[in-house]
Design a protein around this motif. Structure first.
Motif, PDB file in Angstrom:
ATOM      1  N   ALA A   1      -4.293   2.396  -5.435  1.00  0.00           N
ATOM      2  CA  ALA A   1      -4.291   1.634  -6.794  1.00  0.00           C
ATOM      3  C   ALA A   1      -2.984   2.195  -7.430  1.00  0.00           C
ATOM      4  O   ALA A   1      -2.485   1.152  -8.121  1.00  0.00           O
ATOM      5  CB  ALA A   1      -5.548   2.150  -7.517  1.00  0.00           C
ATOM      6  N   GLU A   2      -2.646   3.359  -7.451  1.00  0.00           N
ATOM      7  CA  GLU A   2      -1.362   3.661  -7.977  1.00  0.00           C
ATOM      8  C   GLU A   2      -0.183   3.173  -7.428  1.00  0.00           C
ATOM      9  O   GLU A   2       0.712   2.772  -8.337  1.00  0.00           O
ATOM     10  CB  GLU A   2      -1.166   5.510  -7.870  1.00  0.00           C
ATOM     11  CG  GLU A   2      -2.231   6.118  -8.572  1.00  0.00           C
ATOM     12  CD  GLU A   2      -1.970   6.083 -10.227  1.00  0.00           C
ATOM     13  OE1 GLU A   2      -0.971   5.918 -10.512  1.00  0.00           O
ATOM     14  OE2 GLU A   2      -3.136   6.020 -10.808  1.00  0.00           O
TER      15      GLU A   2
ATOM     16  N   ALA B   1     -15.032  -4.396 -18.177  1.00  0.00           N
ATOM     17  CA  ALA B   1     -14.823  -5.751 -17.956  1.00  0.00           C
ATOM     18  C   ALA B   1     -13.666  -5.858 -17.100  1.00  0.00           C
ATOM     19  O   ALA B   1     -13.356  -6.558 -16.382  1.00  0.00           O
ATOM     20  CB  ALA B   1     -14.430  -6.769 -19.316  1.00  0.00           C
ATOM     21  N   ILE B   2     -12.452  -4.806 -17.365  1.00  0.00           N
ATOM     22  CA  ILE B   2     -11.239  -4.848 -16.510  1.00  0.00           C
ATOM     23  C   ILE B   2     -11.638  -4.450 -15.001  1.00  0.00           C
ATOM     24  O   ILE B   2     -11.199  -5.008 -14.082  1.00  0.00           O
ATOM     25  CB  ILE B   2     -10.308  -3.754 -16.960  1.00  0.00           C
ATOM     26  CG1 ILE B   2      -9.765  -4.190 -18.369  1.00  0.00           C
ATOM     27  CG2 ILE B   2      -9.207  -3.323 -16.235  1.00  0.00           C
ATOM     28  CD1 ILE B   2      -8.769  -3.064 -19.139  1.00  0.00           C
ATOM     29  N   THR B   3     -12.663  -3.754 -14.880  1.00  0.00           N
ATOM     30  CA  THR B   3     -13.165  -3.163 -13.651  1.00  0.00           C
ATOM     31  C   THR B   3     -13.731  -4.521 -12.947  1.00  0.00           C
ATOM     32  O   THR B   3     -13.576  -4.638 -11.501  1.00  0.00           O
ATOM     33  CB  THR B   3     -14.135  -2.020 -13.456  1.00  0.00           C
ATOM     34  OG1 THR B   3     -15.143  -2.200 -14.246  1.00  0.00           O
ATOM     35  CG2 THR B   3     -13.190  -0.805 -13.928  1.00  0.00           C
TER      36      THR B   3
ATOM     37  N   ILE C   1      -9.577  -3.398  -8.075  1.00  0.00           N
ATOM     38  CA  ILE C   1      -8.820  -2.265  -7.603  1.00  0.00           C
ATOM     39  C   ILE C   1      -8.461  -1.356  -8.590  1.00  0.00           C
ATOM     40  O   ILE C   1      -8.055  -0.245  -8.356  1.00  0.00           O
ATOM     41  CB  ILE C   1      -7.692  -3.128  -7.142  1.00  0.00           C
ATOM     42  CG1 ILE C   1      -6.623  -2.194  -6.316  1.00  0.00           C
ATOM     43  CG2 ILE C   1      -6.684  -3.703  -8.209  1.00  0.00           C
ATOM     44  CD1 ILE C   1      -7.345  -1.459  -5.080  1.00  0.00           C
ATOM     45  N   LEU C   2      -8.412  -1.652 -10.062  1.00  0.00           N
ATOM     46  CA  LEU C   2      -8.273  -0.807 -10.945  1.00  0.00           C
ATOM     47  C   LEU C   2      -9.595   0.040 -11.465  1.00  0.00           C
ATOM     48  O   LEU C   2      -9.360   0.889 -12.305  1.00  0.00           O
ATOM     49  CB  LEU C   2      -7.974  -1.524 -12.224  1.00  0.00           C
ATOM     50  CG  LEU C   2      -6.873  -2.590 -12.138  1.00  0.00           C
ATOM     51  CD1 LEU C   2      -6.487  -3.489 -13.501  1.00  0.00           C
ATOM     52  CD2 LEU C   2      -5.539  -1.748 -11.654  1.00  0.00           C
TER      53      LEU C   2
ATOM     54  N   ILE D   1      -9.074   3.886 -13.892  1.00  0.00           N
ATOM     55  CA  ILE D   1     -10.191   3.722 -15.111  1.00  0.00           C
ATOM     56  C   ILE D   1     -11.408   4.727 -15.219  1.00  0.00           C
ATOM     57  O   ILE D   1     -11.495   5.477 -15.921  1.00  0.00           O
ATOM     58  CB  ILE D   1     -10.758   2.254 -15.419  1.00  0.00           C
ATOM     59  CG1 ILE D   1      -9.558   1.697 -15.661  1.00  0.00           C
ATOM     60  CG2 ILE D   1     -11.644   2.478 -16.455  1.00  0.00           C
ATOM     61  CD1 ILE D   1     -10.016   0.127 -15.971  1.00  0.00           C
ATOM     62  N   LYS D   2     -11.963   4.768 -13.794  1.00  0.00           N
ATOM     63  CA  LYS D   2     -13.039   6.000 -13.655  1.00  0.00           C
ATOM     64  C   LYS D   2     -12.375   7.197 -13.933  1.00  0.00           C
ATOM     65  O   LYS D   2     -13.090   8.254 -14.252  1.00  0.00           O
ATOM     66  CB  LYS D   2     -13.735   5.848 -12.396  1.00  0.00           C
ATOM     67  CG  LYS D   2     -14.905   6.630 -12.138  1.00  0.00           C
ATOM     68  CD  LYS D   2     -15.809   5.989 -10.930  1.00  0.00           C
ATOM     69  CE  LYS D   2     -16.949   6.970 -10.873  1.00  0.00           C
ATOM     70  NZ  LYS D   2     -17.975   6.919 -11.954  1.00  0.00           N
TER      71      LYS D   2
END
Length: 191
Positions: A38-39, A147-149, A154-155, A159-160
């Motif tokens: 993800a990074e 909502a983004i997830t 993949i994000l 976020i978590k």
């Protein structure tokens, strides 16, 4: 493992025999491979992340191309729709600058976008009920994160890791009988 090799070399020196060959070591994985992918994806090093070790969540969008999520904080509940756009955030039919006049509340709203480098890329439409302004801002933030997830699975890892997907369970403590408030006692009178 290096301590074992050192002690084997010491033993070999004492006995005069050659030291046994060390077994090849496999790379140590901590299970955070999805974080690294993800990074790399966020920084633009790779176009699409490699196939993840565990099954990736599916993108959940409706017929209008929006991702929906519900966010909660204190007594506030926010329904959030997220779609690609210019970065406009609308809450209860009003712009975020009008609805959340305090800059700190607007900062809270934009935290999820800052974590994943998506400022100004999504439009947000939210309806929020209950609680005060602070609780409502936290509820919208929680909904935006969810909502983004759902829009970009993949994000989820960054976020978590920031703790934005966890519902903040702190609420107002209930009043108890025999007390003025939850813990405050009535004024003491000696006589």
């Amino acid at each position: 493992m290096s301590d074992d090799r050192q002690s084997l070399a010491d033993l070999a020196a004492l006995t005069g025999q050659p030291a046994p060959a060390a077994a090849p070591q496999a790379p140590v994985t901590t299970g955070a491979g999805s974080d690294d992918a993800a990074e790399a994806y966020l920084s633009g090093q790779i176009a699409e992340p490699a196939a993840p070790t565990m099954p990736l969540r599916e993108q959940k969008i409706d017929k209008q191309g929006r991702a929906y999520a519900t966010g909660r904080r204190k007594d506030a509940v926010a329904r959030v729709w997220l779609k690609p756009g210019s970065g406009k955030i609308t809450i209860n039919g009003r712009d975020q600058d009008v609805y959340f006049a305090r800059p700190t509340l607007r900062l809270v709203l934009n935290q999820p976008f800052g974590i994943v480098d998506r400022e100004g890329q999504y439009d947000v439409i939210a309806t929020v009920k209950g609680g005060g302004l602070s609780g409502q801002a936290g509820a919208v933030k929680h909904g935006i994160s969810q909502a983004i997830t759902r829009y970009e699975p993949i994000l989820r890892a960054p976020i978590k890791a920031a703790g934005f997907l966890t519902r903040d369970s702190r609420t107002v403590e209930r009043k108890k009988y025999g007390k003025a408030k939850a813990r405050r006692s009535f004024q003491f009178s000696k006589r």
